[in-house]
Design an enzyme around this catalytic site. Structure first.
Site, mmCIF file in Angstrom:
data_model
loop_
_atom_site.group_PDB
_atom_site.id
_atom_site.type_symbol
_atom_site.label_atom_id
_atom_site.label_comp_id
_atom_site.label_asym_id
_atom_site.label_seq_id
_atom_site.Cartn_x
_atom_site.Cartn_y
_atom_site.Cartn_z
ATOM 1 N N CYS A 22 0.855 -1.192 0.000
ATOM 2 C CA CYS A 22 0.000 0.000 0.000
ATOM 3 C C CYS A 22 0.888 1.238 0.000
ATOM 4 C CB CYS A 22 -0.942 0.109 1.184
ATOM 5 S SG CYS A 22 -2.117 -1.230 1.295
ATOM 6 N N HIS A 62 14.899 -36.586 -11.427
ATOM 7 C CA HIS A 62 14.343 -36.978 -10.124
ATOM 8 C C HIS A 62 12.884 -36.565 -10.002
ATOM 9 C CE1 HIS A 62 18.310 -38.251 -8.953
ATOM 10 N NE2 HIS A 62 18.778 -37.096 -9.398
ATOM 11 N N GLU A 92 15.796 -17.628 -11.378
ATOM 12 C CA GLU A 92 15.412 -16.230 -11.647
ATOM 13 C C GLU A 92 14.706 -16.116 -13.009
ATOM 14 O OE1 GLU A 92 14.960 -13.691 -10.057
ATOM 15 O OE2 GLU A 92 15.078 -12.016 -11.423
ATOM 16 N N LYS A 141 5.540 -4.419 -5.275
ATOM 17 C CA LYS A 141 7.004 -4.477 -5.341
ATOM 18 C C LYS A 141 7.631 -4.590 -3.961
ATOM 19 C CE LYS A 141 10.867 -2.446 -7.749
ATOM 20 N NZ LYS A 141 11.139 -3.716 -8.446
ATOM 21 N N TRP A 178 -3.015 -2.480 -1.666
ATOM 22 C CA TRP A 178 -2.801 -3.910 -1.892
ATOM 23 C C TRP A 178 -3.624 -4.589 -0.805
ATOM 24 C CZ3 TRP A 178 -0.835 -8.366 0.429
ATOM 25 C CH2 TRP A 178 -0.534 -9.421 -0.442
ATOM 26 N N GLU A 222 6.016 -14.355 -13.289
ATOM 27 C CA GLU A 222 5.329 -13.272 -12.576
ATOM 28 C C GLU A 222 4.766 -12.221 -13.535
ATOM 29 O OE1 GLU A 222 7.802 -10.966 -9.897
ATOM 30 O OE2 GLU A 222 9.521 -11.204 -11.205
ATOM 31 N N ASN A 274 -1.078 1.734 5.864
ATOM 32 C CA ASN A 274 -0.227 0.707 5.245
ATOM 33 C C ASN A 274 0.172 -0.260 6.353
ATOM 34 O OD1 ASN A 274 3.214 0.808 4.017
ATOM 35 N ND2 ASN A 274 1.751 -0.822 3.935
ATOM 36 N N GLY A 275 -0.269 -1.510 6.236
ATOM 37 C CA GLY A 275 0.080 -2.492 7.263
ATOM 38 C C GLY A 275 -1.117 -3.350 7.605
ATOM 39 N N ARG A 309 3.520 -0.256 -5.027
ATOM 40 C CA ARG A 309 3.282 -0.850 -3.715
ATOM 41 C C ARG A 309 1.945 -1.588 -3.652
ATOM 42 N NH1 ARG A 309 6.793 1.233 -0.081
ATOM 43 N NH2 ARG A 309 5.492 0.483 1.614
ATOM 44 N N LYS A 312 11.032 -14.518 -13.412
ATOM 45 C CA LYS A 312 10.747 -13.375 -14.292
ATOM 46 C C LYS A 312 9.621 -13.704 -15.249
ATOM 47 C CE LYS A 312 12.010 -10.879 -12.662
ATOM 48 N NZ LYS A 312 12.782 -10.677 -11.475
HETATM 49 C C1 F6R Z 1 10.611 -10.229 -8.457
HETATM 50 C C2 F6R Z 1 10.573 -9.257 -7.371
HETATM 51 C C3 F6R Z 1 10.474 -9.758 -5.990
HETATM 52 C C4 F6R Z 1 11.473 -9.001 -5.093
HETATM 53 C C5 F6R Z 1 11.269 -9.384 -3.621
HETATM 54 C C6 F6R Z 1 12.297 -8.737 -2.713
HETATM 55 O O1 F6R Z 1 10.753 -9.615 -9.693
HETATM 56 O O2 F6R Z 1 10.611 -8.077 -7.596
HETATM 57 O O3 F6R Z 1 10.674 -11.132 -5.903
HETATM 58 O O4 F6R Z 1 12.757 -9.307 -5.521
HETATM 59 O O5 F6R Z 1 9.986 -9.010 -3.223
HETATM 60 O O6 F6R Z 1 12.222 -7.352 -2.787
HETATM 61 P P1 F6R Z 1 13.397 -6.439 -2.224
HETATM 62 O O7 F6R Z 1 14.584 -6.663 -3.072
HETATM 63 O O8 F6R Z 1 12.844 -5.049 -2.314
HETATM 64 O O9 F6R Z 1 13.640 -6.872 -0.804
#
Ligand code: F6R
Length: 592
Positions: free
Chosen positions: A2, A493, A470, A587, A71, A477, A97-98, A28, A474
């Protein structure tokens, strides 16, 4: 998660200022948004579900306003559940926020006392609680902040709240756990979850600490201690980023912009980040044992660090995902170093882990993109990631920046930081080549062939294993194609049961000691009908598509991050999704 934003000042377009601030904070959460302004001693409010997009709220001119981008946690994604929430008098508009974990206990007595609730949220309880405390607080210039502090003390959980009071033309806020920044500009004062939302107005900010409250009026911002109510002197910091860095600058979306910023960013890190690598290396040298932690993409960087440090510097480190770290903390003690990796510096599982480790006597080093964030401020050794603002919800350039700095750190441990920097420069040049039209077209063609598929796999071995994880993250998501990354050796396996004719499989096959074995695994899935997308310096007859990448030794990991960024991007476009704001995500994950 949020985003919260508030403005009080001399400009009469508070609604526009707040909305622009919210757009910067949408990373957010973007389930719903809302803006409230004061008009004739009443709150006027507009709220809507979904992203802000081109919304132009029909709100009256006002010099004070507050807004929120949500969010959802408590209560579905509905218009009534969107913030701001009002008290019964309509004089208070509150954003949050929380998670107020005791909101049920607070709500029942308020309902019995006659408060009328319009939503299912935990937040609305706080608006009514504050209304109660305001009636019990003596009138005066500090009435709002005193009542806010009293209400905030009743909340359990990690929270930031902000309230606009139309009766006084003031805003008050308090925080514990969730981030909050005050902005000082020539035309007024602002509150925001993150200073990138303030840069249009000012680079002078105060980071509000846990257990602090603020009272914001047109002329000043005052800081208070929540426990004692005592007034504190706010510390004003000048932040580095400028507003241009947070704009699209001609790119169609932030994902494209941030992918394309990687070559210049890596060159800058190679030139300027040697000292930071030295500081990190020194912290590693002094430690008895080291735990590298991160969440999501940052956890893949942590795993990559394990390989880089082992292979370049012969240094053993332990790796844990942030949310699992608590279950391993018995191993932490005096002499331990926790190296926390985080773009935002606000990921709650990382912050909790760092605090718990500190209590057990560990030192905390942090590699953080947002300077001044919670993790940044709690670390003993805080190293800037130097990636610049990352607005797309997907981590792209922050991932390659982490790999670059961790690789330079590994070289510094051997006394050869310049060799690491030279490799980072090479990676920058190679990524620039990968971003040329030809290579992008090739990856677009791969996306064209596979975008209707529901499953995809990525495999790698050794240092390419974290890159396979990774790559899958990518792709899934942003495109919502189910993608899984595996260590190549694990295929037989169980995973191989999932391969069907045409199942796409990304094969990371650098020219290192993993090459033959990973190709053997690739042949095995090919024999079961998989469509192989090879990311390798060498062509191979088994590859249906070959994405050529250079052989850069340990820096190949940096380079190998990029094809999957582009593939995920094109898959998202072909499947009709917004690459910057994938569904259900935020994010910065500031709740458990
Ligand atoms: C994936 C992504 C998330 C962040 C994760 C950690 O593309 O953005 O998996 O990497 O939420 O976020 P930070 O780096 O801000 O702690």
């Amino acid at each position: 998660m949020c985003g919260i934003f508030g403005y009080v000042g001399s400009h009469a377009d508070a609604a526009g200022i707040v909305l622009r601030g919210l757009k910067k904070l949408e990373y957010r959460g973007y389930d719903s948004w809302g803006v409230a302004v004061a008009q004739d001693a009443h709150v006027v409010l507009e709220k809507s579900i979904g992203k802000i997009g081109d919304a132009a709220p029909n709100l009256p001119p006002s010099t004070i306003g507050i807004g929120h981008t949500r969010w959802a946690t408590h209560g579905g994604v509905t218009q009534p559940n969107a913030h701001p929430h009002l008290d019964c008098t309509g004089h208070l508009a509150l954003i949050h926020n929380g998670i107020v974990s005791n909101y049920r206990d607070l709500r029942d007595p308020l309902a019995r006392a006659g408060h009328r609730f319009q939503s299912e949220t935990d937040t609305e309880v706080v608006a009514h609680l504050l209304e109660e405390y305001l009636t019990r607080t003596p009138a005066g210039p500090e009435q709002l902040v005193t009542a806010t502090i009293a209400a905030f003390r009743k909340l359990h959980g990690l929270n930031a709240i902000a309230v606009l009071d139309v009766s006084t033309g003031q805003m008050a806020a308090a925080k514990s756990g969730s981030p909050l920044v005050v902005g000082w500009s020539g035309h007024g004062h602002m509150l925001a979850s993150d200073y990138s939302a303030l840069l249009e107005h000012t680079r002078r900010v105060t980071f509000v600490d846990d257990g602090q409250a603020v009272l914001v009026s047109r002329d000043t911002s005052r800081l208070f201690d929540v426990d004692t109510g005592r007034e504190l002197t706010p510390e004003i910091t000048e932040v580095e980023w400028d507003v241009a860095a947070t704009e699209l600058g001609g790119y169609p979306d932030y994902m494209t912009k941030e992918i394309h910023e990687q070559p210049a960013m890596l060159r800058r890190l190679a030139e300027q980040w040697g000292d930071h690598a030295r500081r990190l290396a020194q912290a590693l040298r002094e430690a008895r044992d080291v735990f590298v932690i991160g969440c999501g993409t940052a956890s893949h960087a942590a795993l990559a660090a394990q390989y880089l440090l082992a292979r370049i510097a012969g240094r053993r480190v332990n790796v844990a995902t942030g949310s699992e770290f608590a279950y391993l903390r018995d191993f932490i003690g005096e002499g331990s170093l926790v190296l926390a990796l985080s773009q935002s510096g606000e990921t709650i599982d990382i912050i909790d882990a760092a605090r718990a480790a500190r209590q057990r006597g560990a030192r905390i080093a942090a590699l953080v993109n947002v300077e001044g964030s919670t993790l940044w401020r709690l670390a003993d050794v805080a190293v800037p990631l130097g990636a610049g603002p990352e607005r797309c919800v997907l981590a792209t350039k922050s991932f390659t920046a982490k790999l670059a700095i961790l690789m330079m750190t590994a070289y510094e441990l051997t006394g050869r930081v310049e060799a690491g920097a030279a490799l980072v420069r090479d990676a920058a040049d190679e990524i620039a080549r990968l971003l040329t039209d030809d290579r992008r077209d090739l990856i677009r063609r791969v996306a064209d062939e596979i975008y209707r598929r529901e499953h995809l796999f990525a495999i790698g071995r050794g240092p390419s294993y974290p890159l396979a994880l990774e790559a899958a993250l990518k792709i899934k998501e942003v495109s919502y194609v189910h993608a899984e990354g595996f260590a190549g050796g694990e295929l037989k396996h169980g995973v191989i049961a999932l391969i069907e004719p045409g199942t796409p499989c990304v094969v990371l096959a650098p020219r290192d000691e993993t090459h033959d074995d990973i190709m053997a695994g690739a042949m095995e899935v090919k024999a079961r009908g998989a469509l192989l997308i090879g990311v390798s310096p060498e062509a191979h007859e088994a590859f249906d598509y070959w994405i050529p990448v250079a052989d850069l030794g340990p820096a190949t990991a940096i380079l190998n991050a990029v094809p999957a960024q582009l593939l995920g991007y094109y898959l998202a476009l072909l499947r009709g999704h917004d690459p910057d704001k994938p569904r259900n995500l935020a994010k910065s994950v500031t709740v458990k």
